[in-house]
Every structure is written in structure tokens, then in C-alpha cells.
Design an enzyme around this catalytic site. Structure first.
Site, PDB file in Angstrom:
ATOM      1  N   LYS A 172       0.105   4.176  -0.293  1.00 37.66           N
ATOM      2  CA  LYS A 172      -0.608   5.353   0.247  1.00 37.66           C
ATOM      3  C   LYS A 172      -0.413   6.540  -0.706  1.00 37.66           C
ATOM      4  O   LYS A 172      -0.319   6.334  -1.914  1.00 37.66           O
ATOM      5  CB  LYS A 172      -0.129   5.648   1.676  1.00 37.66           C
ATOM      6  CG  LYS A 172      -0.233   4.399   2.567  1.00 37.66           C
ATOM      7  CD  LYS A 172      -0.093   4.671   4.040  1.00 37.66           C
ATOM      8  CE  LYS A 172      -0.263   3.367   4.801  1.00 37.66           C
ATOM      9  NZ  LYS A 172      -0.211   3.545   6.254  1.00 37.66           N
ATOM     10  N   ASN A 176       0.873  -1.169   0.000  1.00 32.07           N
ATOM     11  CA  ASN A 176       0.000   0.000   0.000  1.00 32.07           C
ATOM     12  C   ASN A 176       0.914   1.224   0.000  1.00 32.07           C
ATOM     13  O   ASN A 176       1.480   1.576   1.030  1.00 32.07           O
ATOM     14  CB  ASN A 176      -0.892  -0.023   1.251  1.00 32.07           C
ATOM     15  CG  ASN A 176      -1.739   1.227   1.370  1.00 32.07           C
ATOM     16  OD1 ASN A 176      -1.781   2.046   0.448  1.00 32.07           O
ATOM     17  ND2 ASN A 176      -2.401   1.393   2.511  1.00 32.07           N
ATOM     18  N   SER A 230       3.302  -1.598  10.728  1.00 27.61           N
ATOM     19  CA  SER A 230       4.715  -1.530  11.144  1.00 27.61           C
ATOM     20  C   SER A 230       5.554  -2.761  10.793  1.00 27.61           C
ATOM     21  O   SER A 230       6.532  -3.050  11.476  1.00 27.61           O
ATOM     22  CB  SER A 230       4.822  -1.247  12.654  1.00 27.61           C
ATOM     23  OG  SER A 230       4.409   0.076  12.915  1.00 27.61           O
ATOM     24  N   GLU A 286      -5.407  -4.860  10.589  1.00 25.88           N
ATOM     25  CA  GLU A 286      -4.463  -3.759  10.796  1.00 25.88           C
ATOM     26  C   GLU A 286      -4.857  -3.002  12.062  1.00 25.88           C
ATOM     27  O   GLU A 286      -5.702  -2.081  12.001  1.00 25.88           O
ATOM     28  CB  GLU A 286      -4.494  -2.786   9.616  1.00 25.88           C
ATOM     29  CG  GLU A 286      -4.009  -3.366   8.322  1.00 25.88           C
ATOM     30  CD  GLU A 286      -3.392  -2.299   7.406  1.00 25.88           C
ATOM     31  OE1 GLU A 286      -2.260  -2.505   6.968  1.00 25.88           O
ATOM     32  OE2 GLU A 286      -4.039  -1.268   7.155  1.00 25.88           O
ATOM     33  N   HIS A 293      -9.537   1.173   4.518  1.00 26.68           N
ATOM     34  CA  HIS A 293      -8.314   1.409   5.294  1.00 26.68           C
ATOM     35  C   HIS A 293      -8.624   2.389   6.429  1.00 26.68           C
ATOM     36  O   HIS A 293      -9.436   3.302   6.260  1.00 26.68           O
ATOM     37  CB  HIS A 293      -7.215   1.973   4.379  1.00 26.68           C
ATOM     38  CG  HIS A 293      -5.875   1.959   5.035  1.00 26.68           C
ATOM     39  ND1 HIS A 293      -5.500   2.907   5.955  1.00 26.68           N
ATOM     40  CD2 HIS A 293      -4.834   1.084   4.941  1.00 26.68           C
ATOM     41  CE1 HIS A 293      -4.281   2.613   6.389  1.00 26.68           C
ATOM     42  NE2 HIS A 293      -3.857   1.515   5.798  1.00 26.68           N
ATOM     43  N   GLY A 325       2.290   2.621  11.222  1.00 24.67           N
ATOM     44  CA  GLY A 325       3.280   3.697  11.166  1.00 24.67           C
ATOM     45  C   GLY A 325       3.897   4.075  12.497  1.00 24.67           C
ATOM     46  O   GLY A 325       4.555   5.110  12.609  1.00 24.67           O
ATOM     47  N   GLU A 354      -7.107   4.837   7.455  1.00 25.36           N
ATOM     48  CA  GLU A 354      -6.866   6.253   7.105  1.00 25.36           C
ATOM     49  C   GLU A 354      -8.054   6.827   6.333  1.00 25.36           C
ATOM     50  O   GLU A 354      -8.260   8.037   6.314  1.00 25.36           O
ATOM     51  CB  GLU A 354      -5.550   6.375   6.313  1.00 25.36           C
ATOM     52  CG  GLU A 354      -4.354   6.154   7.231  1.00 25.36           C
ATOM     53  CD  GLU A 354      -3.078   5.707   6.539  1.00 25.36           C
ATOM     54  OE1 GLU A 354      -2.997   5.777   5.303  1.00 25.36           O
ATOM     55  OE2 GLU A 354      -2.155   5.282   7.262  1.00 25.36           O
TER      56      GLU A 354
HETATM   57  P1  13P Z   1       2.911   0.785   7.936  1.00 26.56           P
HETATM   58  O1  13P Z   1       3.473  -0.519   7.393  1.00 26.56           O
HETATM   59  O2  13P Z   1       3.623   1.990   7.397  1.00 26.56           O
HETATM   60  O3  13P Z   1       2.764   0.758   9.421  1.00 26.56           O
HETATM   61  O4  13P Z   1       1.429   0.894   7.332  1.00 26.56           O
HETATM   62  C1  13P Z   1       0.608  -0.208   7.350  1.00 26.56           C
HETATM   63  C2  13P Z   1      -0.569   0.091   6.520  1.00 26.56           C
HETATM   64  O5  13P Z   1      -1.333   1.000   6.809  1.00 26.56           O
HETATM   65  C3  13P Z   1      -0.786  -0.709   5.313  1.00 26.56           C
HETATM   66  O6  13P Z   1      -2.051  -0.530   4.787  1.00 26.56           O
END
Ligand code: 13P
Length: 236
Positions: free
Chosen positions: A10, A8, A198, A159, A89, A165, A91
Site C-alpha cells: 500500500k 501489497n 487481516s 478480499e 483494490h 485491516g 481502497e
Molecule cells: P490487511 O492484510 O492489512 O488486512 O490488508 C489486506 C489487503 O488489503 C491486501 O490487499
């Protein structure tokens, strides 16, 4: 059963970066599938030349109604050979995407032959998994209501929001607890469950003993060497 590693990206990268992602075509894997999910604009710059790799997107419209300014439909992304869509997601949930919208997106994806990767997870480490259960149930209900063929592959990604993150990881035991809950709640579906949050080139092997069918990777997807290391490690 094959494992899955999903990138991903992002809202990261640029034309040069997504051209450079094409080096991943050289990866030789036995039984792992790789899904690359760039921002929509960059889909045309990834030229897939490896059977193990597919394209995905990070969101999709709820409908195929043309009166949807700013939205992108599953029909459109299929023109770019997209096979998967990350949906719900955290976010996106954080900017107002509701369970109902997520359920509509999952149904819209499945109705157009796109495999959804549905993100679920609790906000805080001490919150418990009730929220995960209810997030899964909403999707399940929509699949039932819309009479979607249950043999279709559906992917959930566990997740935990507090892990995204932050460098904080749940234990393998906690990941397994969430995965078992997702699998029992949605036992009528043909499921895979990934872990995301992470994951890095340094810690992925600690997570390998979990029941997860692979990883949904965020930040580490931008570091191509580390990403390759994880794919090859998962494929072993
Ligand atoms: P990180 O691997 O940067 O923690 O993000 C995970 C994520 O949101 C994948 O969709």
C-alpha cells in the site's frame, strides 16, 4: 499447482524499508511464488535475486495514451521488470475507480504481458456475494470483448472489504463459497484465486485448508519476519 503470496505494501515504507526487503532474496521455497508490490517510486530499490520472487505494482493506467497526466503505463513498469499488477483494490474502488475502469486496466495489463491480480469482495459481512459475481463478470466480459488469450494466467483476490485491516476473518467455508463462485463465474479463464484480509503470522494456518491458491497480504507485509513465516508455511 504453485501457491502465490503477494505483498501489497500500500502507501507504506521508504527507501530504507524497501532496501531491507532485499533480505527476502534469501528465502528458500520449493513451489511458492512471491510477488512484492511496492509503491511505484520504490520499484528500483528492490533487487530481485531469487527466481521465486517477482515484482508487482498496485495500480496501472487504463490506456497507453500519453495524454494521461499522473498515470503510469504497463510499458513503463515493464522496464523495471514488473510482472504483476494489483487492479481494483477496494481502497481504489473507494476513491472512485469504477468496474469499467478496472476492466480497462485489466485489458491494458494483459495486452502488455502483465498478469493482473484483480481484487473483488463484498463491503459488509451480511451483504452476500452478488457484488463479487458482478465484479468478476465485468472483467470476464472485457476479456471476451478484447479477445484476450484465455490460456493467460489471471489472478483474482477475494478480499472482503470488511476484513481488510480489521482483524476480522471470514470462515474457511465462507472463503471457499466465494472462491467457488469466482471459479464458476469465470470458468473459461485460467484462474488462480487468492484470499486477502487481516491475514497474519498467527492466523494464516487456520486459513490454509481453504481452496485459496495463496494470500494477498497487506499490513503483515511490512513485518518481514512474519511475512517470511507465512511464505514458508504456505510452501510446506
Ligand atoms: P490487511 O492484510 O492489512 O488486512 O490488508 C489486506 C489487503 O488489503 C491486501 O490487499
Amino acid at each position: 499447482m504453485h501457491k502465490l503470496v503477494v505483498a501489497n505494501y500500500k502507501m507504506n515504507g521508504n527507501v530504507d524499508f524497501f532496501r531491507s526487503v532485499n533480505v527476502l532474496n534469501k528465502l528458500k521455497v520449493r513451489d511458492t511464488k512471491i510477488v512484492l508490490c511496492p509503491p511505484f517510486l520504490y520499484l528500483p530499490f528492490i533487487k530481485i535475486k531469487n527466481k521465486a520472487i517477482s515484482l508487482g505494482v498496485q495500480n496501472l493506467s487504463e490506456t497507453i495514451n500519453h495524454k494521461s497526466t499522473g498515470e503510469i503505463s504497463p510499458i513503463m513498469v515493464k522496464e523495471f521488470k514488473v510482472k504483476y499488477a494489483i487492479i481494483g483494490h477496494s481502497e481504489r474502488r473507494a476513491i472512485g475507480e469504477t468496474d469499467e475502469m478496472i476492466a480497462n486496466k485489466v485489458v491494458n495489463a494483459l495486452n502488455h504481458d502483465i498478469t493482473p491480480i484483480i481484487c473483488v469482495g463484498e463491503n459488509n459481512a451480511n451483504e452476500g456475494l452478488n457484488v463479487v459475481k458482478s465484479q468478476v463478470k465485468v472483467v470476464l466480459k472485457a476479456i471476451d470483448k478484447n479477445k484476450i488469450d484465455k490460456s493467460r494466467e489471471i489472478i483474482f483476490a477475494y478480499e472482503p472489504v470488511w476484513s481488510i485491516g480489521t482483524g476480522k476473518l471470514p470462515t474457511v467455508k465462507d472463503i471457499d463459497k466465494a472462491i467457488k463462485l469466482i471459479k464458476t463465474t469465470a470458468k473459461t479463464l485460467n484462474l488462480k484465486v487468492l484470499y486477502g484480509g487481516s491475514v497474519s503470522g498467527d492466523n494464516y494456518s487456520e486459513l490454509m485448508p481453504s481452496m485459496a491458491d495463496g494470500f494477498l497480504l497487506g499490513g503483515v507485509s511490512l513485518k518481514l519476519d512474519e511475512f517470511k513465516k507465512i511464505v514458508l508455511g504456505v510452501d510446506k
